[in-house]
Design an enzyme around this catalytic site. Structure first.
Site, PDB file in Angstrom:
ATOM      1  N   ARG A 103      12.102  23.514  54.319  1.00  0.00           N
ATOM      2  CA  ARG A 103      13.548  23.517  54.598  1.00  0.00           C
ATOM      3  C   ARG A 103      13.724  24.031  56.020  1.00  0.00           C
ATOM      4  O   ARG A 103      13.295  25.140  56.341  1.00  0.00           O
ATOM      5  CB  ARG A 103      14.296  24.412  53.610  1.00  0.00           C
ATOM      6  CG  ARG A 103      15.748  24.655  54.011  1.00  0.00           C
ATOM      7  CD  ARG A 103      16.581  25.317  52.953  1.00  0.00           C
ATOM      8  NE  ARG A 103      16.908  24.383  51.885  1.00  0.00           N
ATOM      9  CZ  ARG A 103      17.896  24.566  51.010  1.00  0.00           C
ATOM     10  NH1 ARG A 103      18.655  25.648  51.081  1.00  0.00           N
ATOM     11  NH2 ARG A 103      18.124  23.685  50.070  1.00  0.00           N
ATOM     12  N   HIS A 130      18.921  15.648  52.458  1.00  0.00           N
ATOM     13  CA  HIS A 130      18.521  16.523  51.331  1.00  0.00           C
ATOM     14  C   HIS A 130      18.107  15.622  50.160  1.00  0.00           C
ATOM     15  O   HIS A 130      18.787  15.563  49.141  1.00  0.00           O
ATOM     16  CB  HIS A 130      19.720  17.407  50.963  1.00  0.00           C
ATOM     17  CG  HIS A 130      19.394  18.588  50.108  1.00  0.00           C
ATOM     18  ND1 HIS A 130      18.101  18.942  49.757  1.00  0.00           N
ATOM     19  CD2 HIS A 130      20.203  19.514  49.512  1.00  0.00           C
ATOM     20  CE1 HIS A 130      18.143  20.026  49.005  1.00  0.00           C
ATOM     21  NE2 HIS A 130      19.396  20.383  48.841  1.00  0.00           N
ATOM     22  N   GLN A 133      17.864  16.725  46.354  1.00  0.00           N
ATOM     23  CA  GLN A 133      19.164  16.949  45.702  1.00  0.00           C
ATOM     24  C   GLN A 133      19.699  15.659  45.098  1.00  0.00           C
ATOM     25  O   GLN A 133      20.094  15.610  43.940  1.00  0.00           O
ATOM     26  CB  GLN A 133      20.154  17.490  46.752  1.00  0.00           C
ATOM     27  CG  GLN A 133      21.541  17.734  46.203  1.00  0.00           C
ATOM     28  CD  GLN A 133      21.593  18.922  45.265  1.00  0.00           C
ATOM     29  OE1 GLN A 133      21.170  20.006  45.625  1.00  0.00           O
ATOM     30  NE2 GLN A 133      22.096  18.722  44.056  1.00  0.00           N
ATOM     31  N   ASP A 222      30.722  19.032  48.768  1.00  0.00           N
ATOM     32  CA  ASP A 222      29.782  20.032  49.276  1.00  0.00           C
ATOM     33  C   ASP A 222      30.586  20.937  50.210  1.00  0.00           C
ATOM     34  O   ASP A 222      31.740  20.623  50.567  1.00  0.00           O
ATOM     35  CB  ASP A 222      28.644  19.306  50.024  1.00  0.00           C
ATOM     36  CG  ASP A 222      27.557  20.238  50.553  1.00  0.00           C
ATOM     37  OD1 ASP A 222      27.503  21.405  50.121  1.00  0.00           O
ATOM     38  OD2 ASP A 222      26.762  19.788  51.400  1.00  0.00           O
ATOM     39  N   CYS A 262      26.582  20.087  44.871  1.00  0.00           N
ATOM     40  CA  CYS A 262      25.176  20.518  44.974  1.00  0.00           C
ATOM     41  C   CYS A 262      25.039  22.029  44.869  1.00  0.00           C
ATOM     42  O   CYS A 262      23.959  22.523  44.566  1.00  0.00           O
ATOM     43  CB  CYS A 262      24.563  19.986  46.263  1.00  0.00           C
ATOM     44  SG  CYS A 262      25.479  20.437  47.744  1.00  0.00           S
ATOM     45  N   ARG A 290      17.403  19.904  39.189  1.00  0.00           N
ATOM     46  CA  ARG A 290      16.540  20.045  40.376  1.00  0.00           C
ATOM     47  C   ARG A 290      15.119  20.378  39.935  1.00  0.00           C
ATOM     48  O   ARG A 290      14.148  19.865  40.473  1.00  0.00           O
ATOM     49  CB  ARG A 290      17.071  21.154  41.305  1.00  0.00           C
ATOM     50  CG  ARG A 290      18.456  20.903  41.903  1.00  0.00           C
ATOM     51  CD  ARG A 290      18.446  19.779  42.918  1.00  0.00           C
ATOM     52  NE  ARG A 290      17.432  19.973  43.938  1.00  0.00           N
ATOM     53  CZ  ARG A 290      17.574  20.769  45.008  1.00  0.00           C
ATOM     54  NH1 ARG A 290      18.700  21.422  45.227  1.00  0.00           N
ATOM     55  NH2 ARG A 290      16.605  20.888  45.906  1.00  0.00           N
TER      56      ARG A 290
HETATM   57  N1  NVA Z   1      25.309  20.858  53.279  1.00  0.00           N
HETATM   58  C1  NVA Z   1      24.832  22.124  52.774  1.00  0.00           C
HETATM   59  C2  NVA Z   1      23.990  21.911  51.567  1.00  0.00           C
HETATM   60  C3  NVA Z   1      23.490  23.162  50.901  1.00  0.00           C
HETATM   61  C4  NVA Z   1      22.628  22.871  49.728  1.00  0.00           C
HETATM   62  C5  NVA Z   1      24.067  22.847  53.867  1.00  0.00           C
HETATM   63  O1  NVA Z   1      23.270  22.195  54.559  1.00  0.00           O
HETATM   64  O2  NVA Z   1      24.253  24.042  54.023  1.00  0.00           O
HETATM   65  N1   CP Z   2      21.751  22.745  46.378  1.00  0.00           N
HETATM   66  C1   CP Z   2      20.848  23.463  47.075  1.00  0.00           C
HETATM   67  O1   CP Z   2      19.965  22.926  47.747  1.00  0.00           O
HETATM   68  O2   CP Z   2      20.998  24.803  46.927  1.00  0.00           O
HETATM   69  P1   CP Z   2      20.180  25.933  47.696  1.00  0.00           P
HETATM   70  O3   CP Z   2      20.662  25.962  49.111  1.00  0.00           O
HETATM   71  O4   CP Z   2      20.501  27.213  46.946  1.00  0.00           O
HETATM   72  O5   CP Z   2      18.726  25.607  47.627  1.00  0.00           O
END
Ligand code: NVA
Ligand code: CP
Length: 307
Positions: A103, A130, A133, A222, A262, A290
């Site tokens: 990540r 992502h 997800q 989101d 998500c 997930r």
């Molecule tokens: N769009 C959000 C998703 C978190 C799972 C982010 O990137 O923070």
């Molecule tokens: N939905 C998701 O990816 O959550 P986290 O940021 O907690 O991993």
């Protein structure tokens, strides 16, 4: 040859559907206490340069459940924080471990790791996408709806990484995807144009949430400010205010529509507390999936290697 999962587009439509089937099967096996330990002796490294609850814990749990061992790393406790090239990090880690889950911010970072690592690399979220997800969400939608046929998903909110992965999934599977984003916050126009063209208009972009939600089977949202955009959060709250999924917007959707998010969620911003706490929003079933999808993914990539 090793396979990576950097984008939903790395999978064919058939592979996506098989992965979802496999995830459903492994979910049942886990519930029955009959999950095969196909990651026995395997080590999975997780490099997380952004915070995470679901992705980190579901990946670590998936590895443990399948009999393997996860190693969690942040930027700070590795030489990544001292600018060791990712190309070197990839080649070193691949000498020790069997897969890398990452990540990070720049999507080019996961591409760089995948290029240099001789083991599979999985995108656990970048600024661009992502994929894990959305693959898990397709399992949730299939469970709740019974099928993915004649599906219309409405994305309401920011044209962000999660929205991009929805576009890729629509490109592969050919379902209808209505995106409603505020002007200036749409996904990249080259991606939208390509998706509109290649799906013969099944991917649509509007600035009107009601139009996107009309008749949809799934309303999806989101956060308005993603990780790394914290300084924009205040300004975005004003721009995005008309894009909240609330009971009024939900009433525009199909009568049996579900609402997905998500998570993490900000109640009173992108989704009302009333909607997210209602039976119409199975967001915790969604979060659970997930785990099952990632068990299937890891089993495919480095376990039984069957799909
Ligand atoms: N769009 C959000 C998703 C978190 C799972 C982010 O990137 O923070
Ligand atoms: N939905 C998701 O990816 O959550 P986290 O940021 O907690 O991993």
């Amino acid at each position: 040859m090793k396979r990576d999962l950097l984008s939903v587009l790395d999978l064919s439509a058939e592979e996506i559907l098989r992965l979802i089937d496999k995830a459903g099967k492994m979910k049942a096996e886990l519930a029955a206490g009959a999950l095969p330990r196909t990651l026995d002796g395997k080590i999975v490294g997780l490099i997380f340069l952004k915070p995470s609850t679901r992705t980190r814990i579901s990946f670590e749990t998936a590895v443990f459940r399948l009999g393997g061992h996860p190693i969690f790393m942040t930027g700070q406790d590795t030489q990544i924080s001292r600018h060791e090239p990712l190309s070197d990090t990839a080649r070193v880690l691949a000498r020790y471990i069997d897969a890398i889950v990452v990540r990070t911010f720049a999507h080019s970072d996961v591409e760089e790791l995948a290029k240099y690592a001789s083991v599979p690399v999985v995108n656990a979220l970048t600024d661009h996408s992502h994929p894990c997800q959305i693959l898990a969400d397709l399992l949730t939608i299939r469970e709740k709806r019974g099928s993915l046929e004649d599906l219309t998903v409405a994305w309401v909110g920011d044209g962000n990484n999660v929205a991009n992965s929805w576009i890729y999934a629509a490109l592969r599977l050919g379902f209808s995807l209505n995106l409603a984003c505020p002007p200036g916050y749409e996904p990249e126009s080259s991606l939208v144009d390509r998706a509109v063209r290649e799906t013969n208009g099944k991917v649509r972009l509007t600035n009107d949430p009601g139009e996107a939600a009309s008749g949809a089977d799934v309303l999806y949202t989101d956060v308005w400010a993603s990780m790394g955009q914290e300084e924009e959060a205040r300004a975005r709250k004003e721009v995005f205010a008309p894009y909240q999924i609330d009971s009024r917007l939900l009433s525009c959707a199909a009568p049996d529509a579900i609402v997905l998010h998500c998570l993490p969620a900000h109640r009173g911003e992108e989704i009302s507390a009333e909607v997210i706490e209602s039976p119409r929003a199975p967001v915790f079933d969604q979060a659970e999936n997930r785990l099952h999808l990632q068990m299937a993914l890891l089993d495919w990539l480095i376990g039984s290697q069957q799909l």
